[in-house]
Motif scaffolding. Structure first.
Motif, mmCIF file in Angstrom:
data_model
loop_
_atom_site.group_PDB
_atom_site.id
_atom_site.type_symbol
_atom_site.label_atom_id
_atom_site.label_comp_id
_atom_site.label_asym_id
_atom_site.label_seq_id
_atom_site.Cartn_x
_atom_site.Cartn_y
_atom_site.Cartn_z
ATOM 1 N N ALA A 280 -62.777 -4.996 17.611
ATOM 2 C CA ALA A 280 -61.493 -5.269 18.248
ATOM 3 C C ALA A 280 -61.583 -5.146 19.758
ATOM 4 O O ALA A 280 -60.871 -5.847 20.479
ATOM 5 C CB ALA A 280 -60.437 -4.307 17.716
ATOM 6 N N PHE A 281 -62.467 -4.247 20.263
ATOM 7 C CA PHE A 281 -62.540 -4.135 21.723
ATOM 8 C C PHE A 281 -63.894 -4.521 22.292
ATOM 9 O O PHE A 281 -64.004 -4.732 23.501
ATOM 10 C CB PHE A 281 -62.146 -2.727 22.179
ATOM 11 C CG PHE A 281 -63.152 -1.664 21.878
ATOM 12 C CD1 PHE A 281 -63.078 -0.956 20.705
ATOM 13 C CD2 PHE A 281 -64.163 -1.380 22.778
ATOM 14 C CE1 PHE A 281 -63.998 0.024 20.422
ATOM 15 C CE2 PHE A 281 -65.085 -0.386 22.502
ATOM 16 C CZ PHE A 281 -65.004 0.305 21.310
ATOM 17 N N ALA A 282 -64.953 -4.613 21.487
ATOM 18 C CA ALA A 282 -66.258 -5.016 21.997
ATOM 19 C C ALA A 282 -66.400 -6.525 21.840
ATOM 20 O O ALA A 282 -66.749 -7.015 20.778
ATOM 21 C CB ALA A 282 -67.367 -4.287 21.245
ATOM 22 N N ARG A 283 -66.075 -7.242 22.917
ATOM 23 C CA ARG A 283 -66.126 -8.706 22.858
ATOM 24 C C ARG A 283 -67.544 -9.171 23.184
ATOM 25 O O ARG A 283 -68.100 -8.773 24.219
ATOM 26 C CB ARG A 283 -65.154 -9.290 23.879
ATOM 27 C CG ARG A 283 -63.722 -9.003 23.548
ATOM 28 C CD ARG A 283 -63.135 -10.115 22.705
ATOM 29 N NE ARG A 283 -61.913 -9.654 22.058
ATOM 30 C CZ ARG A 283 -61.717 -9.726 20.742
ATOM 31 N NH1 ARG A 283 -62.643 -10.196 19.955
ATOM 32 N NH2 ARG A 283 -60.586 -9.322 20.223
ATOM 33 N N PRO A 284 -68.143 -10.027 22.355
ATOM 34 C CA PRO A 284 -69.489 -10.507 22.659
ATOM 35 C C PRO A 284 -69.575 -11.278 23.969
ATOM 36 O O PRO A 284 -70.597 -11.229 24.647
ATOM 37 C CB PRO A 284 -69.813 -11.425 21.476
ATOM 38 C CG PRO A 284 -68.954 -10.947 20.384
ATOM 39 C CD PRO A 284 -67.701 -10.447 21.016
#
Lengths: 165, 91
Positions: free
Chosen positions: A62-66
């Protein structure tokens, strides 16, 4: 992965901060102490694995965007190559900032000394660039491998449910 | 039987070579030719104004190697992304 119990999650929340700070410390002090960009970046990327195991994949993704980590990795590699190419008037990877004063340009006394953080020229710049690249790269590997496990788990006729509870 | 004899012979040859190499190795911390090491140790602080000589070698004197290492990491990430990318059905 399912989130682990509340005890594990609380402890991991506390220690993730220490891991991140320790990794950034290793990167920034790369020209004074053992370590450098590669090692510190690996420590910071371990924080992502730590949070993935404790909090589960749904909360991490949800918060670690690739896209963010991809940009981090590309920026690091480009900064490294640029820092190498700016010294091209002498040779490739010439340390054009060392001893000039200004950014990372303080001269170092000869012999044993207590260390000056604003020294070493492009070496500290390259340490930070490589650190950014390793953080982005290893975090991307962790995130995409986790997504890959999900991919095969939902496939038709597959009894594989991963190694979580 | 012949196979086993050949195997033993191979082991003997490898062990003999290894033992010979170990017999001729220089003492730890006492290299045979040291001018390059001495140059780095004496001049790294003055030339590159850095305390950590290992970092000076890795990122400055041999910076091109480190560029290769960074490229290896980049290639590894690219291959992992290519392997685990979520494609459409039948692709």
């Amino acid at each position: 992965m399912n989130p682990l119990s509340v005890v594990v999650r609380t402890i991991c929340d506390v220690f993730a901060w220490f891991m991140g700070i320790f990794g950034v410390y290793i990167i920034i002090h790369g020209h004074l102490t053992p370590g450098g960009g590669f090692q510190g970046g690996a420590v910071v990327a371990t924080m992502i694995a730590f949070l993935l195991v404790s909090h589960g994949g749904k909360k991490l993704l949800a918060f670690a965007r690739p896209g963010f980590y991809s940009a981090l990795e590309t920026t690091g590699l480009l900064l490294f190559i640029c820092a190498g190419f700016f010294g091209i008037t002498t040779t490739l990877f010439y340390n054009f900032l060392a001893g000039q004063g200004g950014l990372f340009g303080s001269a170092v006394p000869i012999g044993p000394n207590s260390g000056i953080i604003n020294s070493a020229g492009t070496i500290s710049l390259m340490n930070m660039a490589v650190g950014l690249e390793v953080i982005g790269g290893l975090s991307l590997i962790i995130i995409y491998m986790f997504k890959g496990i999900r991919l095969f788990e939902n496939a038709e006729g597959s009894g594989e449910t991963g190694h979580d509870r | 039987m012949k196979k086993r004899a050949l195997f033993m012979l191979a082991i003997l040859v490898v062990a003999g070579t290894f033992w010979g190499a170990l017999d001729r190795i220089h003492l730890f911390g006492d290299p045979v030719r040291a001018p390059m090491d001495d140059y780095y140790l004496n001049n790294a602080q003055q030339e590159r104004s850095v305390n950590n000589v290992v970092t000076a070698i890795v990122f400055d004197y041999r910076g091109f190697d480190t560029l290769g290492e960074a490229a290896v990491l980049f290639t590894a990430v690219c291959s992992v992304l290519a392997l685990f990318r979520k494609g459409r059905e039948g692709q």
